[in-house]
Every structure is written in C-alpha cells, then in structure tokens.
Design a protein around this motif. Structure first.
Motif, PDB file in Angstrom:
ATOM      1  N   ARG A   1       1.015  -1.118   0.074  1.00 26.04           N
ATOM      2  CA  ARG A   1       0.045   0.012  -0.079  1.00 26.04           C
ATOM      3  C   ARG A   1       0.776   1.446  -0.145  1.00 26.04           C
ATOM      4  N   LEU A   2       0.411   2.212  -0.394  1.00 28.88           N
ATOM      5  CA  LEU A   2       1.225   3.578  -0.744  1.00 28.88           C
ATOM      6  C   LEU A   2       0.708   4.269   0.821  1.00 28.88           C
ATOM      7  N   ASN A   3       1.710   4.873   1.333  1.00 23.97           N
ATOM      8  CA  ASN A   3       1.540   5.671   2.448  1.00 23.97           C
ATOM      9  C   ASN A   3       1.045   6.932   1.996  1.00 23.97           C
ATOM     10  N   ILE A   4      -0.227   7.418   2.191  1.00 24.71           N
ATOM     11  CA  ILE A   4      -0.643   8.388   1.545  1.00 24.71           C
ATOM     12  C   ILE A   4      -0.076   9.967   2.344  1.00 24.71           C
ATOM     13  N   LEU A   5       0.174   9.483   3.599  1.00 31.55           N
ATOM     14  CA  LEU A   5       0.757  10.849   4.303  1.00 31.55           C
ATOM     15  C   LEU A   5       2.125  11.223   3.843  1.00 31.55           C
ATOM     16  N   LYS A   6       2.904  10.157   3.886  1.00 30.91           N
ATOM     17  CA  LYS A   6       4.264  10.398   3.176  1.00 30.91           C
ATOM     18  C   LYS A   6       4.384  10.974   1.937  1.00 30.91           C
ATOM     19  N   ALA A   7       3.523  10.387   1.164  1.00 33.92           N
ATOM     20  CA  ALA A   7       3.283  10.739  -0.424  1.00 33.92           C
ATOM     21  C   ALA A   7       2.894  11.837  -0.468  1.00 33.92           C
ATOM     22  N   GLU A   8       2.107  12.507   0.544  1.00 35.74           N
ATOM     23  CA  GLU A   8       1.655  13.741   0.335  1.00 35.74           C
ATOM     24  C   GLU A   8       2.641  15.088   0.808  1.00 35.74           C
ATOM     25  N   GLN A   9       3.651  14.434   1.624  1.00 39.02           N
ATOM     26  CA  GLN A   9       4.661  15.156   2.209  1.00 39.02           C
ATOM     27  C   GLN A   9       5.550  15.563   0.869  1.00 39.02           C
TER      28      GLN A   9
END
Ligand code: GLU
Length: 279
Positions: free
Chosen positions: A148-156
């Motif tokens: 799964r994509l860690n969306i919080l990290k991706a957002e950073q």
C-alpha cells in the motif's frame, strides 16, 4: 504532437461503449495530426482471456482503426512495474499489508465506520502500525501481502497537484480521499493505477481519453506521476453511453457487443451512427 490511446481489458468482447471510446481516441488523434496507440490491459490473469484479446484486435481492425505503433501488452511489462515499486519502496512510500478483506471490514466496523474513498471505505491503516521486524518476519513466512501507498508520506513529497480535463477544466488532485491505496495486489504484485501510470508514460501518451467512470482514477494517477517523476498527460473523460431507457451501456448489462452487431449484418458506419461519431 498529440498521442492518445485505447486501453481495453480483455475480460470480454468489446461493446458499443468501448467502440465509442476507441473511435473518439482515434478521431481526436487524427484531427490533431497525432497518433493513437492500443494497449491491452491484461495484468489480471484470472479475469483476462486470450480469446478476448483476439476478439478486441479483430473488432478494432473491423472498425477501420489502425494503431499508430506496436500494441503494448501489460502482461509483458512486469519488470517495468517492479522497477516502479522498487523506486517507491526505496523512499519508504510503501508498506506491506497482510489484511484480508474480512479483517478490514471487521476493523472498520469496530471503529464505527470509515470515510468513503474512491472504491469504498478507506483502509484504516492497520498494517501501517506494524514494526519493520514484524512485517519482515511475516514476509519471510510467506504470508500473502499487498503493498500500500503511505498517503501521508506521499503527500509530504507531492503536496498540492493539479491536472486538466479537456471537458471540465483544471482539477485539484484529490488523491488524499483514496487513503493508502493498494499498488501491488496480493495475487499479481501490480495494480491498475500503477500499470496505467507507468504505461501512459512509456507510450508517450499526451492525451488520455476514457470514460468518466475513471475520472477519480486520475487523482491517484496524477499523484503517482509525481512520485515516479513521470509526465502528466491531459485528460478527456467522456460521458458514458446510455440506451433509450437510460441504462448505462456496459458489458455487464448485456449491451450488444461489436461482434454481435457485425454478425447481425451491421457495417462499421452503422456503429458510428449508433454512437453518433462522424468519420
Ligand atoms: N483498462 C481499463 C478498462 O478497460 C481502462 C483503463 C484506462 O483507460 O485508464 O476499463
């Protein structure tokens, strides 16, 4: 130069809705003096059949559409998807998820619900909390897992993004609502979003023409483009065709297939008239 594509999944015969997408993609390319490419989206071996690949190629040919380059088959592209996963993994953007569907539903119910994402409730993040040691142990024990994509990290990394739809204008990429999307499924180490993003870039697609049922998918694909350093095409999500009673023309609803119309004596021009596409 405009490069469009038609990207059917060989899970059935082409129907009128597909023909509409295909004819529109070729028409837009031709109008702009560009190219239209064909991609067979056959990553899901359990649902795709070789018989449908043949039937799609035959129908495309019968409609008078000639791909302006080699036909790409996603089943030949696994190393490219693996490279993309490796790149995301190396930046800590992915985590293994061992949850079964049932466990996810139970977790959501015990938490009193979950926000609605793009394809149902958002994953509650259960496996994000696993320690590295625990996750490694379970992987070594061959426990099936998705990535799964860690969306919080991706957002950073990605921040606010936009993309453009020719029909509805500039869109702010609403990728956060999808939550930690699966980028590699348990069974095929790949996913629709990952494969489409990687392949649109590999084929140099500058204009994605597809049905408006895939409008929200562009939010996630826009994010993946940034995370993978890939260009962003323009989009044109066209309205879906409906029959006289207002029912959506989808293959599941038993709508006529191109081959059944051909067998009934219709010509390619009749198909164009049925879906109101001028030559
Ligand atoms: N393969 C998808 C389908 O047949 C289309 C994917 C796309 O156009 O992005 O629905």
């Amino acid at each position: 130069m405009i490069v469009t594509r038609f990207a059917p999944s060989p899970t059935g015969h082409l129907h009128l809705g597909h023909a509409y997408s295909a004819l529109l993609a070729w028409q837009e390319a031709k109008k702009a003096g560009g190219k239209c490419l064909l991609r067979i989206e056959d990553i899901d071996a359990a649902r795709c059949r070789e018989e449908f690949v043949d039937s799609i190629l035959e129908d495309i040919h019968w409609l008078g559409l000639v791909p302006d380059g080699p036909v790409l088959r996603q089943s030949d592209r696994m190393p490219a998807y693996e490279d993309a996963l490796t790149s995301l993994k190396s930046r800590g953007l992915l985590y293994p998820c061992f949850c079964t569907r049932r466990q996810i539903i139970a977790e959501i119910n015990s938490a009193g619900g979950a926000p609605h994402g793009l394809d149902g409730p958002v994953y509650p993040g259960t496996c994000k909390g696993l320690t590295k040691a625990e996750a490694s142990k379970r992987i070594r024990a061959n426990e099936p897992h998705a990535l799964r994509l860690n969306i919080l990290k991706a957002e950073q990394i990605a921040g606010n993004l936009t993309w453009t739809d020719r029909l509805t204008g500039t869109q702010s990429a609403d990728y956060r609502i999808a939550g930690d999307v699966v980028l590699a499924r348990k069974d095929i180490r790949n996913s629709y979003h990952l494969a489409v993003t990687v392949d649109d870039a590999a084929q140099g697609i500058s204009l994605v023409i597809r049905g408006e049922d895939l409008f929200s998918a562009a939010h996630i694909q826009r994010l993946l483009q940034t995370l993978l350093g890939l260009p962003t095409p323009e989009y044109q999500h066209h309205p879906l065709l409906h029959d006289e009673s207002g029912q959506r023309l989808a293959k599941r609803a038993g709508s006529p297939t191109i081959r059944s119309l051909r067998a009934a004596g219709h010509r390619p021009d009749d198909i164009r008239k049925m879906i109101r596409i001028a030559d």
